[in-house]
Motif scaffolding. Sequence first.
Motif, PDB file in Angstrom:
ATOM      1  N   LYS A 271       0.675  -1.374  -0.093  1.00 41.36           N
ATOM      2  CA  LYS A 271      -0.033  -0.364   0.026  1.00 41.36           C
ATOM      3  C   LYS A 271       0.964   1.175  -0.087  1.00 41.36           C
ATOM      4  CE  LYS A 271      -3.788  -1.856   2.234  1.00 41.36           C
ATOM      5  NZ  LYS A 271      -4.675  -2.323   3.445  1.00 41.36           N
ATOM      6  N   GLU A 272       2.137   1.071   0.885  1.00 37.92           N
ATOM      7  CA  GLU A 272       2.731   2.324   0.264  1.00 37.92           C
ATOM      8  C   GLU A 272       3.186   2.216  -0.963  1.00 37.92           C
ATOM      9  OE1 GLU A 272       5.958   1.958   3.668  1.00 37.92           O
ATOM     10  OE2 GLU A 272       4.919   1.518   5.107  1.00 37.92           O
ATOM     11  N   LEU A 273       3.399   1.683  -1.448  1.00 38.47           N
ATOM     12  CA  LEU A 273       4.172   2.243  -2.779  1.00 38.47           C
ATOM     13  C   LEU A 273       3.168   1.487  -4.176  1.00 38.47           C
ATOM     14  CD1 LEU A 273       6.936  -1.040  -2.819  1.00 38.47           C
ATOM     15  CD2 LEU A 273       7.163   1.696  -3.014  1.00 38.47           C
ATOM     16  N   ILE A 274       2.100   1.606  -3.802  1.00 39.46           N
ATOM     17  CA  ILE A 274       0.705   1.779  -4.742  1.00 39.46           C
ATOM     18  C   ILE A 274      -0.419   1.871  -4.731  1.00 39.46           C
ATOM     19  CG2 ILE A 274       0.538  -1.171  -5.164  1.00 39.46           C
ATOM     20  CD1 ILE A 274       0.016  -0.621  -8.062  1.00 39.46           C
ATOM     21  N   SER A 275      -1.545   2.486  -3.854  1.00 36.27           N
ATOM     22  CA  SER A 275      -2.409   2.470  -3.619  1.00 36.27           C
ATOM     23  C   SER A 275      -3.818   2.047  -3.860  1.00 36.27           C
ATOM     24  CB  SER A 275      -3.218   4.556  -3.831  1.00 36.27           C
ATOM     25  OG  SER A 275      -3.354   4.536  -4.645  1.00 36.27           O
ATOM     26  N   GLU A 276      -4.030   1.680  -4.774  1.00 31.60           N
ATOM     27  CA  GLU A 276      -5.293   1.208  -5.272  1.00 31.60           C
ATOM     28  C   GLU A 276      -4.447  -0.600  -6.407  1.00 31.60           C
ATOM     29  OE1 GLU A 276      -8.093   0.796  -4.951  1.00 31.60           O
ATOM     30  OE2 GLU A 276      -8.177   2.584  -3.573  1.00 31.60           O
ATOM     31  N   PRO A 277      -4.600  -2.003  -6.345  1.00 28.89           N
ATOM     32  CA  PRO A 277      -4.179  -2.641  -7.517  1.00 28.89           C
ATOM     33  C   PRO A 277      -4.418  -2.489  -8.279  1.00 28.89           C
ATOM     34  CG  PRO A 277      -5.979  -2.881  -5.590  1.00 28.89           C
ATOM     35  CD  PRO A 277      -5.869  -2.079  -4.991  1.00 28.89           C
ATOM     36  N   PRO A 278      -3.819  -2.995  -9.408  1.00 25.08           N
ATOM     37  CA  PRO A 278      -4.432  -2.464 -10.732  1.00 25.08           C
ATOM     38  C   PRO A 278      -5.607  -4.098 -11.341  1.00 25.08           C
ATOM     39  CG  PRO A 278      -2.274  -2.850 -10.531  1.00 25.08           C
ATOM     40  CD  PRO A 278      -2.403  -3.205  -9.122  1.00 25.08           C
ATOM     41  N   ALA A 279      -6.547  -3.125 -11.615  1.00 25.30           N
ATOM     42  CA  ALA A 279      -7.467  -4.505 -11.889  1.00 25.30           C
ATOM     43  C   ALA A 279      -7.229  -4.814 -13.008  1.00 25.30           C
ATOM     44  CB  ALA A 279      -9.063  -3.699 -12.649  1.00 25.30           C
ATOM     45  N   THR A 280      -6.007  -4.919 -14.067  1.00 25.97           N
ATOM     46  CA  THR A 280      -5.805  -5.860 -15.451  1.00 25.97           C
ATOM     47  C   THR A 280      -4.571  -6.025 -15.837  1.00 25.97           C
ATOM     48  OG1 THR A 280      -5.955  -3.100 -17.019  1.00 25.97           O
ATOM     49  CG2 THR A 280      -8.478  -5.218 -16.549  1.00 25.97           C
ATOM     50  N   TRP A 281      -3.791  -6.688 -16.407  1.00 24.19           N
ATOM     51  CA  TRP A 281      -2.698  -7.047 -16.683  1.00 24.19           C
ATOM     52  C   TRP A 281      -2.607  -5.651 -17.097  1.00 24.19           C
ATOM     53  CZ3 TRP A 281       1.077  -9.501 -14.129  1.00 24.19           C
ATOM     54  CH2 TRP A 281       0.767 -10.938 -13.525  1.00 24.19           C
ATOM     55  N   GLU A 282      -3.192  -5.085 -17.929  1.00 23.00           N
ATOM     56  CA  GLU A 282      -2.841  -3.498 -19.211  1.00 23.00           C
ATOM     57  C   GLU A 282      -2.625  -2.256 -17.923  1.00 23.00           C
ATOM     58  OE1 GLU A 282      -5.507  -5.603 -19.652  1.00 23.00           O
ATOM     59  OE2 GLU A 282      -5.143  -5.207 -21.751  1.00 23.00           O
ATOM     60  N   GLU A 283      -3.110  -2.293 -17.213  1.00 22.86           N
ATOM     61  CA  GLU A 283      -2.808  -1.549 -16.096  1.00 22.86           C
ATOM     62  C   GLU A 283      -1.468  -1.167 -15.182  1.00 22.86           C
ATOM     63  OE1 GLU A 283      -6.116  -0.772 -13.410  1.00 22.86           O
ATOM     64  OE2 GLU A 283      -7.243  -0.794 -14.708  1.00 22.86           O
ATOM     65  N   VAL A 284      -1.715  -2.917 -14.966  1.00 25.51           N
ATOM     66  CA  VAL A 284       0.082  -3.570 -14.151  1.00 25.51           C
ATOM     67  C   VAL A 284       1.056  -3.006 -15.650  1.00 25.51           C
ATOM     68  CG1 VAL A 284       1.447  -5.783 -14.090  1.00 25.51           C
ATOM     69  CG2 VAL A 284      -0.917  -5.659 -13.345  1.00 25.51           C
ATOM     70  N   ILE A 285       0.919  -3.432 -16.272  1.00 27.28           N
ATOM     71  CA  ILE A 285       2.193  -2.792 -17.277  1.00 27.28           C
ATOM     72  C   ILE A 285       1.818  -1.184 -17.835  1.00 27.28           C
ATOM     73  CG2 ILE A 285       3.045  -2.807 -20.080  1.00 27.28           C
ATOM     74  CD1 ILE A 285       1.258  -5.349 -20.529  1.00 27.28           C
ATOM     75  N   GLU A 286       1.015  -1.093 -17.301  1.00 28.39           N
ATOM     76  CA  GLU A 286       1.832   0.222 -18.057  1.00 28.39           C
ATOM     77  C   GLU A 286       1.750   1.175 -15.985  1.00 28.39           C
ATOM     78  OE1 GLU A 286       1.169   3.336 -19.102  1.00 28.39           O
ATOM     79  OE2 GLU A 286       0.156   1.562 -20.924  1.00 28.39           O
TER      80      GLU A 286
ATOM     81  N   LYS B 118       5.762   0.701 -16.240  1.00 24.89           N
ATOM     82  CA  LYS B 118       6.614   1.818 -17.271  1.00 24.89           C
ATOM     83  C   LYS B 118       7.372   3.134 -16.110  1.00 24.89           C
ATOM     84  CE  LYS B 118       4.148   1.121 -21.568  1.00 24.89           C
ATOM     85  NZ  LYS B 118       3.531   1.304 -22.520  1.00 24.89           N
ATOM     86  N   SER B 119       6.445   2.888 -15.312  1.00 24.73           N
ATOM     87  CA  SER B 119       6.979   4.128 -13.954  1.00 24.73           C
ATOM     88  C   SER B 119       8.147   3.466 -13.084  1.00 24.73           C
ATOM     89  CB  SER B 119       6.447   5.260 -13.748  1.00 24.73           C
ATOM     90  OG  SER B 119       5.660   4.015 -13.495  1.00 24.73           O
ATOM     91  N   TYR B 120       7.712   2.622 -12.643  1.00 21.99           N
ATOM     92  CA  TYR B 120       7.455   2.324 -12.059  1.00 21.99           C
ATOM     93  C   TYR B 120       9.271   1.293 -11.578  1.00 21.99           C
ATOM     94  CZ  TYR B 120       8.557  -0.460  -6.885  1.00 21.99           C
ATOM     95  OH  TYR B 120       8.642  -1.019  -5.551  1.00 21.99           O
ATOM     96  N   ASN B 121       9.577   0.256 -12.318  1.00 21.19           N
ATOM     97  CA  ASN B 121      10.331  -0.905 -12.933  1.00 21.19           C
ATOM     98  C   ASN B 121      11.987  -0.063 -13.124  1.00 21.19           C
ATOM     99  OD1 ASN B 121       8.870  -2.720 -12.774  1.00 21.19           O
ATOM    100  ND2 ASN B 121       9.770  -4.033 -15.059  1.00 21.19           N
ATOM    101  N   ASP B 122      13.026  -0.473 -11.672  1.00 22.73           N
ATOM    102  CA  ASP B 122      14.491  -0.113 -11.804  1.00 22.73           C
ATOM    103  C   ASP B 122      15.067  -1.497 -11.929  1.00 22.73           C
ATOM    104  OD1 ASP B 122      16.397   0.686 -11.919  1.00 22.73           O
ATOM    105  OD2 ASP B 122      16.145   2.258 -10.282  1.00 22.73           O
ATOM    106  N   PRO B 123      15.060  -2.540 -13.114  1.00 26.83           N
ATOM    107  CA  PRO B 123      15.591  -3.226 -12.759  1.00 26.83           C
ATOM    108  C   PRO B 123      17.214  -3.744 -12.179  1.00 26.83           C
ATOM    109  CG  PRO B 123      14.882  -3.788 -14.948  1.00 26.83           C
ATOM    110  CD  PRO B 123      14.842  -2.306 -14.348  1.00 26.83           C
ATOM    111  N   ALA B 124      18.289  -2.605 -12.068  1.00 27.73           N
ATOM    112  CA  ALA B 124      19.554  -2.752 -12.016  1.00 27.73           C
ATOM    113  C   ALA B 124      19.339  -2.152 -10.295  1.00 27.73           C
ATOM    114  CB  ALA B 124      19.970  -0.907 -12.386  1.00 27.73           C
ATOM    115  N   ASN B 125      18.093  -1.784 -10.284  1.00 23.65           N
ATOM    116  CA  ASN B 125      18.151  -1.477  -8.036  1.00 23.65           C
ATOM    117  C   ASN B 125      17.780  -2.887  -7.812  1.00 23.65           C
ATOM    118  OD1 ASN B 125      19.430   0.742  -8.108  1.00 23.65           O
ATOM    119  ND2 ASN B 125      18.813   2.175  -9.227  1.00 23.65           N
ATOM    120  N   ASN B 126      16.802  -3.677  -8.076  1.00 22.97           N
ATOM    121  CA  ASN B 126      16.231  -4.816  -7.909  1.00 22.97           C
ATOM    122  C   ASN B 126      14.194  -4.175  -7.455  1.00 22.97           C
ATOM    123  OD1 ASN B 126      17.360  -7.123  -7.965  1.00 22.97           O
ATOM    124  ND2 ASN B 126      18.747  -5.949  -6.213  1.00 22.97           N
TER     125      ASN B 126
END
Length: 438
Positions: A180-195, A198-206
């Motif tokens: 809940k500290e990272l995402i206020s509402e859970p995505p309803a679809t995989w499309e929302e997860v993908i969106e 795009k702004s959250y992922n940072d593989p270099a920092n796991n």
Amino acid sequence: MKDMKKKSVAILVALLMVFLAACGSSQNSGKNASNTPQPAPVNTDANGNQNAADDDELLPEEGAKLVVWESKEEKPFIEAIGKKFEELYGVPVTVEEVPGGDQGGRLATDGPAGLAADILTMPHDHIGPAATAGLILPNDYFEEETRATMVESAIIASTYNGILYGYPKSVETYALFYNKELISEPPATWEEVIEFAKSYNDPANNKFAIMFENGNFYFGYPFVASYGGYVFGNDGSDGSDLGVNTEGAVKGFEVFQSLKEILPLNTGDITWDVKTQLFTDGKLAMNIDGPWAVSTFRDQVDFGIAPLPAMEDGVPSISFSGVKSYYVNSYSKYPNAARLFAYFASSLENQLINYEMTGIIPAHKEAGEDERIKNDPIVSGFFEQFTYSHPMPSIPEMQNVWEPMAAAMTTIWNDGADVRQTLDTTANTIKQRISSSN
């Protein structure tokens, strides 16, 4: 976690106990005339209430004593109600710690040798081999009450070849844990997860938006079933009808393959330990896991539970579900006492006690209406996903599916292999394995 552990209708077989009693050997006390209910002066029900006795009231055998196999997590509950059972029936209960996933294998060797527990608590997908080998007794004496009080999917999952064997105690499936500290509402679809990724992922920092065990078919089932694919036909009971390479399964695994864009790791790098640590450390926003993981996160992460992200066009993601039930060892010296204990332990009152002690999701219909369950956001979140689930097939053929499908998932994900060709090859491998095992 690792007991992995999933709707159709079952046929009533009310007279099977009589058949077994008539045909059994005197050397196998689980199948002899002692199975026949005996009259009792007083009827003590599963909640400890005493009423006028019925003529066919089931009584424990004289001198009965019981052994129950149970997992580490639920051992304290069984020990507690074992004492209560002894107070009511005068039958002492000993609990031995055995993981649910190990119980079927041990029963196969220890049952005929007279070394197994009287009551087992194994997951439902192990009952096919056990029932086929005659290692467990049908739930016959309490069948009517069990069918009337347990959720339908639990009855289906505890049934094999139309015969009810289990006394359901809990249901489980996996769902979406979200920080809940990272995402206020859970995505309803995989499309929302993908969106979000795009702004959250940072593989270099796991840092990753979402993880699931993408090399484990237990968690890969939504990509088969959500678009109409299946493992076995007739709601998982027809081992001759394999559906892992149908059009629906191909479409689902194309979605699966596309998710590597937001989770650029190979299957071998995404283990339960890895994603659990990342979620605990606040680097993983969403984690697909089961109720067994709740205790790990409860005091470390402010999390919520939601249904799995839906597929394209809002198609619900259908998970595998499991049902844990009590089963009576057919080689038990005290089958009447064992039946009584299984029925007693699975009562509404005791399922709610189990929920309070261990956090299980009860299988009893009325439990879902209890305010404690309705007001529990964690349990209610899993239960919502449970409504979009299929029980794992319990037929013996299922043992030939896990490894080939895990290999297919790895090839599709890691190597970008052609989905249709991979699933066709995998289906042929599974069929060959089933044929050679018959």
